[in-house]
Design an enzyme around this catalytic site. Structure first.
Site, PDB file in Angstrom:
ATOM      1  N   ASP A   1      63.637 -60.151  10.734  1.00 41.49           N
ATOM      2  CA  ASP A   1      63.114 -59.657   9.459  1.00 41.49           C
ATOM      3  C   ASP A   1      63.298 -60.805   8.462  1.00 41.49           C
ATOM      4  O   ASP A   1      64.415 -61.274   8.258  1.00 41.49           O
ATOM      5  CB  ASP A   1      63.947 -58.428   9.044  1.00 41.49           C
ATOM      6  CG  ASP A   1      63.556 -57.844   7.696  1.00 41.49           C
ATOM      7  OD1 ASP A   1      63.126 -58.610   6.816  1.00 41.49           O
ATOM      8  OD2 ASP A   1      63.694 -56.636   7.509  1.00 41.49           O
TER       9      ASP A   1
ATOM     10  N   ASP B   1      57.083 -57.651   7.273  1.00 41.29           N
ATOM     11  CA  ASP B   1      58.025 -58.757   7.075  1.00 41.29           C
ATOM     12  C   ASP B   1      58.803 -59.088   8.341  1.00 41.29           C
ATOM     13  O   ASP B   1      59.880 -59.651   8.266  1.00 41.29           O
ATOM     14  CB  ASP B   1      58.990 -58.443   5.929  1.00 41.29           C
ATOM     15  CG  ASP B   1      59.831 -57.203   6.204  1.00 41.29           C
ATOM     16  OD1 ASP B   1      59.568 -56.505   7.198  1.00 41.29           O
ATOM     17  OD2 ASP B   1      60.761 -56.938   5.420  1.00 41.29           O
TER      18      ASP B   1
ATOM     19  N   LYS C   1      69.551 -46.997   7.630  1.00 37.91           N
ATOM     20  CA  LYS C   1      70.702 -47.560   6.897  1.00 37.91           C
ATOM     21  C   LYS C   1      71.952 -46.706   7.158  1.00 37.91           C
ATOM     22  O   LYS C   1      72.499 -46.058   6.238  1.00 37.91           O
ATOM     23  CB  LYS C   1      70.399 -47.642   5.390  1.00 37.91           C
ATOM     24  CG  LYS C   1      69.053 -48.288   5.023  1.00 37.91           C
ATOM     25  CD  LYS C   1      69.028 -49.779   5.172  1.00 37.91           C
ATOM     26  CE  LYS C   1      67.761 -50.445   4.685  1.00 37.91           C
ATOM     27  NZ  LYS C   1      66.502 -50.197   5.362  1.00 37.91           N
TER      28      LYS C   1
HETATM   29  N1  GDD Z   1      51.979 -50.032   1.736  1.00 37.11           N
HETATM   30  C1  GDD Z   1      53.280 -49.830   1.534  1.00 37.11           C
HETATM   31  N2  GDD Z   1      53.678 -48.873   0.652  1.00 37.11           N
HETATM   32  N3  GDD Z   1      54.166 -50.597   2.202  1.00 37.11           N
HETATM   33  C2  GDD Z   1      55.479 -50.391   1.977  1.00 37.11           C
HETATM   34  C3  GDD Z   1      55.958 -49.417   1.088  1.00 37.11           C
HETATM   35  C4  GDD Z   1      54.987 -48.612   0.380  1.00 37.11           C
HETATM   36  O1  GDD Z   1      55.311 -47.731  -0.428  1.00 37.11           O
HETATM   37  N4  GDD Z   1      57.312 -49.462   1.089  1.00 37.11           N
HETATM   38  C5  GDD Z   1      57.660 -50.439   1.959  1.00 37.11           C
HETATM   39  N5  GDD Z   1      56.554 -51.004   2.494  1.00 37.11           N
HETATM   40  C6  GDD Z   1      56.501 -52.078   3.495  1.00 37.11           C
HETATM   41  C7  GDD Z   1      57.236 -53.339   3.068  1.00 37.11           C
HETATM   42  O2  GDD Z   1      56.322 -54.241   2.461  1.00 37.11           O
HETATM   43  C8  GDD Z   1      57.743 -53.883   4.388  1.00 37.11           C
HETATM   44  O3  GDD Z   1      56.786 -54.722   5.003  1.00 37.11           O
HETATM   45  C9  GDD Z   1      57.910 -52.652   5.255  1.00 37.11           C
HETATM   46  O4  GDD Z   1      57.184 -51.604   4.634  1.00 37.11           O
HETATM   47  C10 GDD Z   1      59.378 -52.251   5.428  1.00 37.11           C
HETATM   48  O5  GDD Z   1      59.990 -52.188   4.165  1.00 37.11           O
HETATM   49  P1  GDD Z   1      61.320 -53.006   3.839  1.00 37.11           P
HETATM   50  O6  GDD Z   1      61.636 -52.763   2.407  1.00 37.11           O
HETATM   51  O7  GDD Z   1      61.234 -54.404   4.318  1.00 37.11           O
HETATM   52  O8  GDD Z   1      62.372 -52.167   4.695  1.00 37.11           O
HETATM   53  P2  GDD Z   1      63.741 -52.633   5.352  1.00 37.11           P
HETATM   54  O9  GDD Z   1      63.653 -54.044   5.829  1.00 37.11           O
HETATM   55  O10 GDD Z   1      64.855 -52.274   4.437  1.00 37.11           O
HETATM   56  O11 GDD Z   1      63.839 -51.650   6.617  1.00 37.11           O
HETATM   57  C11 GDD Z   1      62.734 -51.434   7.476  1.00 37.11           C
HETATM   58  O12 GDD Z   1      62.621 -52.495   8.395  1.00 37.11           O
HETATM   59  C12 GDD Z   1      63.729 -52.664   9.321  1.00 37.11           C
HETATM   60  C13 GDD Z   1      63.375 -53.799  10.262  1.00 37.11           C
HETATM   61  O13 GDD Z   1      63.189 -54.965   9.574  1.00 37.11           O
HETATM   62  C14 GDD Z   1      62.939 -50.095   8.196  1.00 37.11           C
HETATM   63  O14 GDD Z   1      61.743 -49.806   8.883  1.00 37.11           O
HETATM   64  C15 GDD Z   1      64.140 -50.187   9.156  1.00 37.11           C
HETATM   65  O15 GDD Z   1      64.216 -48.980   9.906  1.00 37.11           O
HETATM   66  C16 GDD Z   1      63.944 -51.355  10.107  1.00 37.11           C
HETATM   67  O16 GDD Z   1      65.091 -51.480  10.975  1.00 37.11           O
HETATM   68 MG    MG Z   2      62.321 -55.597   5.700  1.00 36.36          MG
END
Ligand code: GDD
Ligand code: MG
Length: 346
Positions: free
Chosen positions: A221, A106, A157
């Site tokens: 993001d 994303d 977080k």
């Molecule tokens: N295949 C798979 N399986 N993908 C997953 C899973 C899972 O169980 N869980 C999450 N994802 C994918 C989501 O689809 C997304 O593309 C990505 O992993 C990150 O998950 P998010 O839910 O969007 O996390 P976030 O935005 O809260 O935080 C993450 O992204 C930030 C940057 O945008 C973390 O990586 C943070 O450390 C980072 O700063």
């Molecule tokens: Mg995200």
């Protein structure tokens, strides 16, 4: 080197847009989102790309199969149940053992991966993580790094006291280059998070773990409606460059209608006399009736904006109906098939 896109999350923060459209394929300037990530990987000739899926995998596969030639060999791997970001990597990238570039599914960026790959190799790193500076790191993974680029701390977080203690504003940008040795830190078939388990483990083991900062290039993001809309505005106002925008779709625009030069219309839109479309993106088959206004907004396919309606700073999903003289206020996000009655203020 191969690519892996983590696209298994539920996209809850992007609801209602993701109720029927999984986050990895929400349209961005009328193209499924993942096409931008595939293009960034393709630019460094990574054409062996695995999409790691869990939520609505068939829809994602269907949309990408319809998107035409992706210029890459794309494999779809679906987890039996969500395995977390690290578990998904172990599940999808263990065979063959190869250096892998991992993307959170994303993030929208035009960063040049060539430089990051060069940095990874020069440091003989086992893991390299891209960082980007943000004003408020609390919603992200906060990463502190030393002068040589070595990662010192990873706090997902972060709590207010952690934010105070760590004097850094750089966050995990969701792009990693990982050597196969990282696979060995993740037990097969188990749920593991890169952010909460794997990265802290790499640090504890003192493996060569480096941070590559992308501060000049675009990064966002798109996982919330506000951010999703802002990404469109960034495309339209030229903050984000480097991707082609398709402005050649055939639409039926009345001579007495206004569609400004920034706006993008999908195939088969109908814009009636005295309607105005300003700084907006309309999906295929959108109708904007007489004297309606759509400004600073994104409207998905086959929605209809009736006479004298006003839509500003809003996201309207597929097949919605905005009644006559209705006002859709800034910040509104409507899910598929929403209907706003005549004269209502939404
Ligand atoms: N295949 C798979 N399986 N993908 C997953 C899973 C899972 O169980 N869980 C999450 N994802 C994918 C989501 O689809 C997304 O593309 C990505 O992993 C990150 O998950 P998010 O839910 O969007 O996390 P976030 O935005 O809260 O935080 C993450 O992204 C930030 C940057 O945008 C973390 O990586 C943070 O450390 C980072 O700063
Ligand atoms: Mg995200």
């Amino acid at each position: 080197m191969k690519g892996l896109i983590l696209a298994g999350g539920k996209g809850t923060r992007l609801r209602p847009l993701t109720v029927f459209t999984p986050k990895p394929v929400v349209p961005v300037i009328n193209k499924p989102f993942l096409l931008y990530q595939i293009e960034v990987l393709r630019r460094v000739r990574i054409t062996d790309i695995t999409l790691s899926l869990s939520y609505q995998p068939d829809k994602i596969e269907g949309v990408l199969n319809e998107a035409g030639d992706l210029g890459a060999k794309v494999h779809f791997i679906t987890e039996p149940n969500p395995m977390g970001t690290g578990g998904a990597y172990r599940f999808a990238a263990a065979d063959p053992r190869e250096t892998t570039i991992v993307f959170n599914g994303d993030i929208l960026t035009n960063c040049d991966l060539k430089k990051m790959i060069g940095f990874h190799k020069a440091n003989k790193a086992e893991a390299t993580i891209a960082l980007t500076p943000v004003e408020d790191p609390s919603r992200y993974g906060l990463v502190a790094s030393g002068p040589s680029g070595a990662v010192l701390e990873f706090l997902e977080k972060p709590k207010p006291e952690e934010l105070q203690r760590v004097a850094a504003n750089t966050i995990n940008a969701g792009i990693y280059i990982l050597e196969p040795s990282i696979l060995d830190l993740i037990p097969e078939g188990e749920n593991r998070s890169f952010e909460y388990n794997v990265f802290p483990d790499i640090l504890a083991r003192k493996m060569p773990f480096f941070a590559y900062v992308i501060d000049k290039e675009y990064w966002r993001d798109i996982g919330t409606p506000e951010s999703y809309l802002s990404a469109h505005m960034d495309f339209l106002n030229g903050t984000l460059t480097g991707f082609d925008i398709d402005r050649d779709a055939r639409s039926d625009v009345a001579t007495a209608a206004t569609v400004d030069r920034l706006s993008v219309l999908g195939e088969g839109c109908v814009i009636k006399p005295s309607a105005r479309v300003l700084n907006s993106v309309l999906g295929p088959g959108v109708h904007v009736e007489e004297k309606a206004v759509v400004e600073d907004s994104v409207v998905w396919s086959h929605s209809r904006i009736s006479n004298f309606a006003e839509v500003r700073d809003a996201v309207i999903a597929r097949s919605c109906y905005i009644g006559r003289n209705a006002v859709v206020r800034p910040g509104t996000v409507l899910g598929d098939k929403a209907s706003i009655p005549d004269y209502s203020k939404a």
